[in-house]
Scaffold this motif. Structure first.
Motif, PDB file in Angstrom:
ATOM      1  N   THR A 188      -5.681  16.926  -2.778  1.00  0.00           N
ATOM      2  CA  THR A 188      -5.813  16.624  -4.207  1.00  0.00           C
ATOM      3  C   THR A 188      -4.996  17.539  -5.094  1.00  0.00           C
ATOM      4  OG1 THR A 188      -7.748  18.080  -4.404  1.00  0.00           O
ATOM      5  CG2 THR A 188      -8.157  15.772  -3.833  1.00  0.00           C
ATOM      6  N   GLY A 189      -4.714  18.751  -4.625  1.00  0.00           N
ATOM      7  CA  GLY A 189      -4.021  19.726  -5.468  1.00  0.00           C
ATOM      8  C   GLY A 189      -4.958  20.436  -6.429  1.00  0.00           C
ATOM      9  N   TRP A 190      -6.266  20.339  -6.192  1.00  0.00           N
ATOM     10  CA  TRP A 190      -7.262  20.986  -7.051  1.00  0.00           C
ATOM     11  C   TRP A 190      -8.044  22.017  -6.251  1.00  0.00           C
ATOM     12  CZ3 TRP A 190      -8.413  19.899 -12.280  1.00  0.00           C
ATOM     13  CH2 TRP A 190      -7.660  18.852 -12.834  1.00  0.00           C
ATOM     14  N   VAL A 217       0.860  -1.180   0.000  1.00  0.00           N
ATOM     15  CA  VAL A 217       0.000   0.000   0.000  1.00  0.00           C
ATOM     16  C   VAL A 217       0.897   1.231   0.000  1.00  0.00           C
ATOM     17  CG1 VAL A 217      -1.734   1.313   1.277  1.00  0.00           C
ATOM     18  CG2 VAL A 217      -1.884  -1.191   1.185  1.00  0.00           C
ATOM     19  N   GLU A 218       0.558   2.210  -0.823  1.00  0.00           N
ATOM     20  CA  GLU A 218       1.377   3.424  -0.944  1.00  0.00           C
ATOM     21  C   GLU A 218       0.588   4.647  -0.491  1.00  0.00           C
ATOM     22  OE1 GLU A 218       3.629   6.072  -4.401  1.00  0.00           O
ATOM     23  OE2 GLU A 218       2.513   4.251  -4.928  1.00  0.00           O
ATOM     24  N   ILE A 219       1.237   5.468   0.325  1.00  0.00           N
ATOM     25  CA  ILE A 219       0.650   6.758   0.685  1.00  0.00           C
ATOM     26  C   ILE A 219       0.979   7.731  -0.437  1.00  0.00           C
ATOM     27  CG2 ILE A 219       0.674   8.694   2.295  1.00  0.00           C
ATOM     28  CD1 ILE A 219       1.349   6.772   4.517  1.00  0.00           C
ATOM     29  N   LYS A 220      -0.041   8.245  -1.089  1.00  0.00           N
ATOM     30  CA  LYS A 220       0.167   9.126  -2.234  1.00  0.00           C
ATOM     31  C   LYS A 220       0.346  10.582  -1.806  1.00  0.00           C
ATOM     32  CE  LYS A 220       0.033   6.638  -6.055  1.00  0.00           C
ATOM     33  NZ  LYS A 220       1.098   6.688  -7.077  1.00  0.00           N
ATOM     34  N   THR A 221      -0.590  11.107  -1.042  1.00  0.00           N
ATOM     35  CA  THR A 221      -0.532  12.510  -0.619  1.00  0.00           C
ATOM     36  C   THR A 221      -0.998  12.625   0.823  1.00  0.00           C
ATOM     37  OG1 THR A 221      -2.755  12.892  -1.515  1.00  0.00           O
ATOM     38  CG2 THR A 221      -0.883  13.464  -2.933  1.00  0.00           C
ATOM     39  N   SER A 263      -4.189  10.064   1.363  1.00  0.00           N
ATOM     40  CA  SER A 263      -4.722   9.253   0.271  1.00  0.00           C
ATOM     41  C   SER A 263      -3.801   8.063   0.065  1.00  0.00           C
ATOM     42  CB  SER A 263      -4.838  10.076  -1.017  1.00  0.00           C
ATOM     43  OG  SER A 263      -3.564  10.464  -1.491  1.00  0.00           O
ATOM     44  N   VAL A 264      -4.393   6.895  -0.126  1.00  0.00           N
ATOM     45  CA  VAL A 264      -3.619   5.661  -0.250  1.00  0.00           C
ATOM     46  C   VAL A 264      -4.032   4.930  -1.531  1.00  0.00           C
ATOM     47  CG1 VAL A 264      -3.229   5.395   2.221  1.00  0.00           C
ATOM     48  CG2 VAL A 264      -5.305   4.447   1.196  1.00  0.00           C
ATOM     49  N   VAL A 306      -8.506   8.177   2.677  1.00  0.00           N
ATOM     50  CA  VAL A 306      -9.302   8.056   1.453  1.00  0.00           C
ATOM     51  C   VAL A 306      -8.482   7.364   0.388  1.00  0.00           C
ATOM     52  CG1 VAL A 306     -10.556  10.166   2.024  1.00  0.00           C
ATOM     53  CG2 VAL A 306      -8.595  10.291   0.480  1.00  0.00           C
ATOM     54  N   GLU A 307      -9.171   6.846  -0.624  1.00  0.00           N
ATOM     55  CA  GLU A 307      -8.484   6.146  -1.698  1.00  0.00           C
ATOM     56  C   GLU A 307      -8.085   7.130  -2.796  1.00  0.00           C
ATOM     57  OE1 GLU A 307      -8.897   2.057  -4.342  1.00  0.00           O
ATOM     58  OE2 GLU A 307     -10.497   2.678  -2.971  1.00  0.00           O
ATOM     59  N   TRP A 308      -6.836   7.036  -3.196  1.00  0.00           N
ATOM     60  CA  TRP A 308      -6.305   7.898  -4.255  1.00  0.00           C
ATOM     61  C   TRP A 308      -6.767   7.398  -5.616  1.00  0.00           C
ATOM     62  CZ3 TRP A 308      -3.165   6.734  -8.428  1.00  0.00           C
ATOM     63  CH2 TRP A 308      -2.627   7.819  -9.112  1.00  0.00           C
ATOM     64  N   SER A 309      -6.948   8.315  -6.551  1.00  0.00           N
ATOM     65  CA  SER A 309      -7.251   7.957  -7.931  1.00  0.00           C
ATOM     66  C   SER A 309      -6.615   8.985  -8.848  1.00  0.00           C
ATOM     67  CB  SER A 309      -8.768   7.920  -8.158  1.00  0.00           C
ATOM     68  OG  SER A 309      -9.059   7.715  -9.537  1.00  0.00           O
ATOM     69  N   GLU A 310      -6.152   8.527 -10.004  1.00  0.00           N
ATOM     70  CA  GLU A 310      -5.588   9.470 -10.966  1.00  0.00           C
ATOM     71  C   GLU A 310      -6.684  10.273 -11.662  1.00  0.00           C
ATOM     72  OE1 GLU A 310      -5.157   6.195 -14.598  1.00  0.00           O
ATOM     73  OE2 GLU A 310      -3.393   7.169 -13.736  1.00  0.00           O
ATOM     74  N   ASP A 311      -7.922   9.830 -11.526  1.00  0.00           N
ATOM     75  CA  ASP A 311      -9.062  10.561 -12.070  1.00  0.00           C
ATOM     76  C   ASP A 311      -9.485  11.627 -11.063  1.00  0.00           C
ATOM     77  OD1 ASP A 311     -11.432  11.532 -13.056  1.00  0.00           O
ATOM     78  OD2 ASP A 311     -12.366   9.578 -13.383  1.00  0.00           O
TER      79      ASP A 311
END
Length: 389
Positions: free
Chosen positions: A331-333, A220-224, A236-237, A273-278
């Motif tokens: 999210t950076g948005w 499992v990777e921690i994205k942000t 986000s994971v 929360v779950e990360w998504s590239e979308d």
């Protein structure tokens, strides 16, 4: 010179990793300075330190010239050839000039040099040890406090926890044990200086790596990470293993894993929360625990318009806008939140010819404690700068 010095240098080489040759060169240089200072000598001299024999000698060095201008630095060819007929012009003649009582000065100087070099070597080793641990988590003991900083003992060095890196809701007392994150290690004239933090997002990342085996093993990777230290955080994971639930792995059985991390951070609440590239899916997930009806994305402005049910507006915004603010950081948005009624009045919901594709249900995690805003107006949250997770 006593053989005890040789024994001491050999021991230092084994214990401190300081080369005997390095110490010998340093002692010779110091003896040269001591000779010139104590005996008021300005001539060119050389110190020969033989540790194996336990001897120390001082030699004057004079250039062989035709006409002597300074007898402290030069010698005539005639006198040089009286010493050794093989001398020629431009050669260097060495003559022993060791003072009778130079042994006492030599011993004192050697002791000072060895002490200084040992101190420098220890500082160097401490620096090398901790500079390799930048961006890592360590255990420390609170030693003292002043008006601005907290000083944490890490064993070999005392680290500085600046007031800006302290969690405002925490109180610290001497002898308290705390975990800190090493942000920077500097080499100073007084030795290595280590700076640590309790607010850095990296601390949260390292705690999850320690507590969650799936993260430590890379499954499992921690994205942000978005963090308001001491109050609330979102992470986000993501995983590429379809058999692993990334959120469940981080939460643990009955919330045990995330609760342990929260306790270490003085009760800081953590949303996973779950990360998504979308961005549509990711922004919807990031606004958890609120339900999201629709996410409309503007790639050029890197902004989103999020539609939530009327009764979920305050939950999406969060107390003092915290939930939306953390979602934007995560999210950076840019996030513009609108209630369903307002979105319908503006004609942006539902989008013409499109179906609602995002439905994020309220979390059933028993760890989550709902926090809502008393403000039920639409809100726009801009992503603002923060330390990168």
């Amino acid at each position: 010179m006593s053989s005890d010095l040789l024994d001491a240098l050999v021991a230092l080489e084994k214990q401190k990793g300081i080369s005997r040759e390095v110490l010998t060169e340093a002692i010779e240089a110091a003896l040269l300075t001591a000779y010139k200072r104590n005996f008021n000598q300005a001539q060119n001299v050389r110190v020969d330190l033989n540790l194996d024999k336990g001897s120390m000698k001082v030699y004057s060095r004079k250039d062989v010239v035709e006409e002597v201008e300074d007898d402290r630095l030069q010698i005539s060819l005639e006198k040089a050839q009286e010493i050794n007929p093989a001398y020629e012009l431009a050669d260097i003649v060495e003559e022993e000039v060791t003072p009778r009582d130079f042994g006492r000065i030599a011993a004192q100087t050697a002791k000072q040099v060895v002490t200084q070099r040992v101190r420098e070597a220890e500082r160097g080793m401490i620096y090398e040890e901790y500079v390799d641990r930048e961006d890592d988590i360590v255990n420390g003991i609170v030693e003292r406090l002043d008006a601005r900083n907290l000083y944490v003992g890490l064993g070999k060095v005392e680290a500085v926890l600046p007031v800006g890196e302290q969690i405002l809701t925490e109180s610290y007392e001497p002898h308290d044990r705390i975990k800190v994150y090493i942000t920077k290690v500097e080499r100073t004239s007084r030795g290595p200086q280590v700076f640590v933090s309790r607010t850095h997002p990296g601390l949260l990342r390292r705690l999850f790596e320690m507590e969650v085996p799936e993260i430590f093993e890379g499954i499992v990777e921690i994205k942000t990470i978005a963090r308001e230290a001491g109050d609330r955080s979102k992470i986000s994971v993501h995983t590429n293993n379809d058999e692993v639930d990334p959120i469940g792995s981080c939460v643990g059985a009955r919330g045990a894993r995330v609760q342990s991390i929260s306790n270490e951070l003085n009760g800081e609440k953590i949303d996973i929360v779950e990360w998504s590239e979308d961005p549509v899916v990711f922004v919807g997930n990031a606004l958890s625990p609120s339900k999201v009806l629709d996410v409309q994305v503007s790639e050029d402005a890197r902004s989103t318009t999020v539609v939530v049910p009327d009764y979920q507006l305050s939950l999406a915004i969060g107390k003092r806008g915290q939930n939306a603010r953390l979602a934007a950081k995560l999210t950076g948005w840019k996030i513009d939140i609108k209630s369903e009624t307002d979105a319908r009045e503006l004609g942006i919901y539902p989008p013409e010819g499109a179906e609602v594709i995002v439905t994020h249900e309220i979390s059933e995690d028993p760890y989550f404690e709902e926090e809502t805003s008393t403000d039920t107006e639409d809100v726009t949250i801009d992503l603002y700068s923060d330390d990168e997770a």
